[in-house]
Design a protein around this motif. Structure first.
Motif, mmCIF file in Angstrom:
data_model
loop_
_atom_site.group_PDB
_atom_site.id
_atom_site.type_symbol
_atom_site.label_atom_id
_atom_site.label_comp_id
_atom_site.label_asym_id
_atom_site.label_seq_id
_atom_site.Cartn_x
_atom_site.Cartn_y
_atom_site.Cartn_z
ATOM 1 N N GLN A 1 -0.808 -10.961 31.433
ATOM 2 C CA GLN A 1 0.756 -11.290 31.314
ATOM 3 C C GLN A 1 1.288 -10.311 32.621
ATOM 4 O OE1 GLN A 1 1.815 -13.687 29.897
ATOM 5 N NE2 GLN A 1 4.194 -13.461 29.475
ATOM 6 N N PHE A 2 1.018 -9.096 32.835
ATOM 7 C CA PHE A 2 1.606 -8.277 33.752
ATOM 8 C C PHE A 2 1.311 -8.846 35.378
ATOM 9 C CE2 PHE A 2 1.408 -4.975 36.734
ATOM 10 C CZ PHE A 2 2.569 -4.333 36.996
ATOM 11 N N PHE A 3 0.030 -8.952 35.414
ATOM 12 C CA PHE A 3 -0.381 -9.570 36.925
ATOM 13 C C PHE A 3 0.049 -10.790 37.217
ATOM 14 C CE2 PHE A 3 -2.652 -5.627 36.344
ATOM 15 C CZ PHE A 3 -2.432 -5.180 37.932
ATOM 16 N N GLU A 4 -0.124 -11.868 35.933
ATOM 17 C CA GLU A 4 0.496 -13.223 36.362
ATOM 18 C C GLU A 4 1.839 -13.116 36.889
ATOM 19 O OE1 GLU A 4 -0.037 -15.900 33.292
ATOM 20 O OE2 GLU A 4 -1.835 -16.661 34.280
ATOM 21 N N GLY A 5 2.679 -12.256 36.054
ATOM 22 C CA GLY A 5 4.207 -12.009 36.207
ATOM 23 C C GLY A 5 4.471 -11.539 37.690
ATOM 24 N N PHE A 6 3.423 -10.542 38.082
ATOM 25 C CA PHE A 6 3.867 -9.940 39.189
ATOM 26 C C PHE A 6 3.568 -10.950 40.667
ATOM 27 C CE2 PHE A 6 2.720 -7.826 43.287
ATOM 28 C CZ PHE A 6 3.587 -6.296 43.425
ATOM 29 N N ALA A 7 2.537 -11.771 40.307
ATOM 30 C CA ALA A 7 2.263 -12.931 41.524
ATOM 31 C C ALA A 7 3.582 -13.772 41.426
ATOM 32 C CB ALA A 7 1.048 -13.731 41.152
ATOM 33 N N LEU A 8 3.947 -14.178 40.057
ATOM 34 C CA LEU A 8 5.137 -15.053 39.993
ATOM 35 C C LEU A 8 6.462 -14.536 40.562
ATOM 36 C CD1 LEU A 8 6.295 -17.791 39.375
ATOM 37 C CD2 LEU A 8 6.895 -16.737 37.113
ATOM 38 N N GLY A 9 6.735 -13.140 40.476
ATOM 39 C CA GLY A 9 7.687 -12.426 40.750
ATOM 40 C C GLY A 9 7.628 -12.332 42.264
ATOM 41 N N GLY A 10 6.457 -12.265 42.772
ATOM 42 C CA GLY A 10 6.464 -12.280 44.493
ATOM 43 C C GLY A 10 6.740 -13.467 44.969
ATOM 44 N N CYS A 11 6.415 -14.497 44.187
ATOM 45 C CA CYS A 11 6.595 -15.801 45.154
ATOM 46 C C CYS A 11 8.074 -16.232 44.851
ATOM 47 C CB CYS A 11 6.109 -16.900 44.412
ATOM 48 S SG CYS A 11 4.065 -16.799 44.731
ATOM 49 N N ILE A 12 8.453 -15.610 43.768
ATOM 50 C CA ILE A 12 10.200 -15.826 43.554
ATOM 51 C C ILE A 12 10.944 -15.134 44.573
ATOM 52 C CG2 ILE A 12 12.305 -15.613 41.878
ATOM 53 C CD1 ILE A 12 10.315 -16.178 39.796
ATOM 54 N N ALA A 13 10.543 -13.683 44.826
ATOM 55 C CA ALA A 13 11.185 -12.818 45.694
ATOM 56 C C ALA A 13 11.104 -13.569 47.186
ATOM 57 C CB ALA A 13 10.504 -11.633 45.803
ATOM 58 N N GLN A 14 9.996 -14.144 47.482
ATOM 59 C CA GLN A 14 10.066 -14.547 48.778
ATOM 60 C C GLN A 14 10.435 -15.871 49.021
ATOM 61 O OE1 GLN A 14 5.464 -14.944 48.785
ATOM 62 N NE2 GLN A 14 5.176 -13.248 50.414
ATOM 63 N N ALA A 15 10.834 -16.481 48.056
ATOM 64 C CA ALA A 15 11.590 -17.841 47.967
ATOM 65 C C ALA A 15 13.009 -17.661 48.290
ATOM 66 C CB ALA A 15 11.344 -18.468 46.734
ATOM 67 N N GLN A 16 13.681 -16.428 47.945
ATOM 68 C CA GLN A 16 14.748 -15.981 48.268
ATOM 69 C C GLN A 16 15.805 -16.735 47.477
ATOM 70 O OE1 GLN A 16 16.008 -15.699 52.472
ATOM 71 N NE2 GLN A 16 13.540 -15.112 52.997
ATOM 72 N N PHE A 17 15.521 -16.885 46.134
ATOM 73 C CA PHE A 17 16.518 -17.602 45.252
ATOM 74 C C PHE A 17 17.728 -16.849 45.162
ATOM 75 C CE2 PHE A 17 12.687 -19.645 43.694
ATOM 76 C CZ PHE A 17 12.825 -20.906 43.635
ATOM 77 N N LYS A 18 18.781 -17.320 44.741
ATOM 78 C CA LYS A 18 20.024 -16.561 44.069
ATOM 79 C C LYS A 18 19.591 -15.663 43.083
ATOM 80 C CE LYS A 18 23.279 -20.051 45.663
ATOM 81 N NZ LYS A 18 24.204 -21.206 45.181
ATOM 82 N N THR A 19 20.306 -14.656 42.765
ATOM 83 C CA THR A 19 20.116 -13.949 41.585
ATOM 84 C C THR A 19 20.010 -14.647 40.309
ATOM 85 O OG1 THR A 19 21.077 -11.868 42.640
ATOM 86 C CG2 THR A 19 20.720 -11.672 40.627
ATOM 87 N N ILE A 20 20.896 -15.319 40.219
ATOM 88 C CA ILE A 20 20.813 -16.151 38.657
ATOM 89 C C ILE A 20 19.745 -16.714 38.585
ATOM 90 C CG2 ILE A 20 22.261 -17.934 39.425
ATOM 91 C CD1 ILE A 20 22.178 -16.583 36.013
ATOM 92 N N SER A 21 19.649 -17.673 39.561
ATOM 93 C CA SER A 21 18.187 -18.519 39.562
ATOM 94 C C SER A 21 16.998 -17.818 39.545
ATOM 95 C CB SER A 21 17.985 -19.397 40.772
ATOM 96 O OG SER A 21 19.216 -20.093 40.969
ATOM 97 N N ALA A 22 16.638 -16.712 40.089
ATOM 98 C CA ALA A 22 15.548 -15.631 39.840
ATOM 99 C C ALA A 22 15.470 -15.373 38.519
ATOM 100 C CB ALA A 22 15.613 -14.685 40.980
ATOM 101 N N ALA A 23 16.673 -14.686 37.865
ATOM 102 C CA ALA A 23 16.705 -13.929 36.739
ATOM 103 C C ALA A 23 16.216 -15.181 35.285
ATOM 104 C CB ALA A 23 17.788 -13.624 36.253
ATOM 105 N N ILE A 24 16.738 -16.592 35.616
ATOM 106 C CA ILE A 24 16.351 -17.465 34.683
ATOM 107 C C ILE A 24 14.758 -17.719 34.755
ATOM 108 C CG2 ILE A 24 16.521 -19.900 34.170
ATOM 109 C CD1 ILE A 24 19.574 -19.664 35.087
ATOM 110 N N MET A 25 14.161 -17.823 36.149
ATOM 111 C CA MET A 25 13.122 -18.199 36.235
ATOM 112 C C MET A 25 12.078 -16.840 35.402
ATOM 113 S SD MET A 25 12.661 -19.903 39.886
ATOM 114 C CE MET A 25 10.753 -20.359 39.693
ATOM 115 N N ALA A 26 12.446 -15.882 35.844
ATOM 116 C CA ALA A 26 11.862 -14.656 35.343
ATOM 117 C C ALA A 26 11.854 -14.416 33.748
ATOM 118 C CB ALA A 26 12.268 -13.256 36.062
#
Length: 394
Positions: free
Chosen positions: A280-305
């Protein structure tokens, strides 16, 4: 003629009878005693101990998921965890290896185990390699979805670019007319830039020079990408990647959570806690990296996370709630589990190979010194080997 019609009718009736029999056998919810005993472990069934371990598993896996997906998002402003830093590239490569091994070693194996169970009729489940076929179909479907979603966001981005440029041109014309007497041009396009909800993929900049002014819209592309006309920046592509990757991860997280939740054997649950937390940790890190690169708004990034982090614990809780009457080894449950595991495997294999590994290692994004590039490759192989080795326990 009448004889031929009668033969056709008998053949069709026999086909329907066989098909109905196979469907009934495949979708039965009856118990399969041998498989249940094997799954629970001989002499290792303890409902109270299993329930305590499920609580520990939910807390541990939730924490691992939150930390994993949150690190790239919280640390994207810090130098060590910026998406273009050597440490981030190596960590993302390790996570890509984890996801690749999850698809090949864990999901496909689990699908094969479920669909080859003696609880299922040999025809058709053991006469055709359904796990590989379904995984292939899921990978191809993901390719089509990837293409369509990318085209959609590219069109949306270009429309926003045209809108901001039109607003900038109108502001320039109005400013030039207002300041024609003194020869000084002051341009502001703040109205176009401030409407973040209408142009989330753009950042608008204005420049003012003595005697000459101009306003223009630039692409928000801290990672890479050109400034050419109509060129789509890297983070627009990351929007698609992050959404499809989350879909693939969430689909198999539900199955993993349910499988652990319905188990009544501490011998089965105990090794899964550490393995799934790592996973779960490393899957989350890969997903979080993609979300960070996508430059979502804070609320959208928080919902996905948050959606990613709670999926597996929620699956465990749901499994624990239905454990008293849900038979994970009934033919119906095995068919559903096998097909969903195969679909998850296809999505994860496609995403890891195409959108994580190939995009970074073969797409010209690998930056830094040769030593840093070598470290990224080593991290990739270590991630794949580490996750593969967990198959010994989980």
């Amino acid at each position: 003629m009448g004889v031929a019609v009668a033969v056709v009718r008998r053949s069709f009736s026999h086909f329907l009878t066989q098909t109905n029999g196979l469907m009934a056998a495949s979708l039965s919810s009856a118990s399969c005693a041998d498989e249940v005993a094997k799954a629970e472990g001989a002499g290792c069934r303890d409902d109270a101990a299993a329930m305590r371990l499920k609580g520990v598993a939910m807390a541990t896996i939730l924490l691992a998921g939150v930390v994993g997906v949150g690190l790239p998002l919280v640390g994207r402003k810090r130098r060590a965890l910026r998406t273009d830093s050597a440490a981030f590239v190596a960590a993302k490569a390790f996570a890509a290896g984890v996801i690749l091994a999850t698809g090949f070693v864990h999901m496909l194996h689990d699908a094969e185990h479920a669909l080859s169970s003696p609880c299922l009729p040999s025809s058709p489940w053991r006469r055709f390699p359904f796990p590989g076929f379904v995984a292939m179909a899921a990978a191809l479907a993901t390719l089509v979805l990837d293409f369509l979603a990318t085209k959609y966001y590219e069109g949306k981005h270009r429309a926003e670019t045209a809108r901001v440029k039109a607003a900038a041109a109108a502001a320039l014309a109005a400013s030039s007319a207002a300041n024609d007497d003194d020869g000084i041009t002051v341009v502001t396009v703040a109205a176009a830039a401030d409407d973040e909800s209408k142009a989330p993929l753009l950042q608008t900049h204005s420049h003012s020079h003595h005697g000459h002014g101009h306003g223009h819209a630039e692409l928000a592309q801290p990672e890479s990408g050109g400034d050419g006309e109509g060129e789509v920046p890297a983070h627009v592509r990351s929007v698609v990647v992050s959404q499809i990757l989350e879909m693939g991860i969430v689909s198999h997280s539900v199955i993993i959570g349910l499988s652990l939740g319905v188990s009544r054997s501490p011998c089965t649950i105990r090794p899964l806690v550490a393995a799934l937390s790592f996973h779960q940790f490393f899957e989350g890190f890969a997903l979080g990296g993609c979300i960070a690169q996508a430059q979502f708004k804070t609320i959208s990034a928080a919902i996905m996370a948050c959606f990613f982090a709670i999926t597996t614990p929620a699956g465990i809780a749901a499994g624990a709630g239905v454990a008293s009457f849900y038979n994970a080894n009934s033919p119906r449950a095995l068919v559903v589990e096998g097909i969903l595991d195969s679909v998850s495997a296809g999505i994860l294999i496609y995403m890891s190979l195409v959108d994580l590994i190939a995009a970074d290692f073969l797409g010209g994004k690998m930056i830094g010194t040769t030593r840093q590039q070598v470290m990224a490759y080593i991290a990739l192989f270590l991630g794949a080997m580490s996750m593969s080795s967990l198959a010994i326990w989980a």
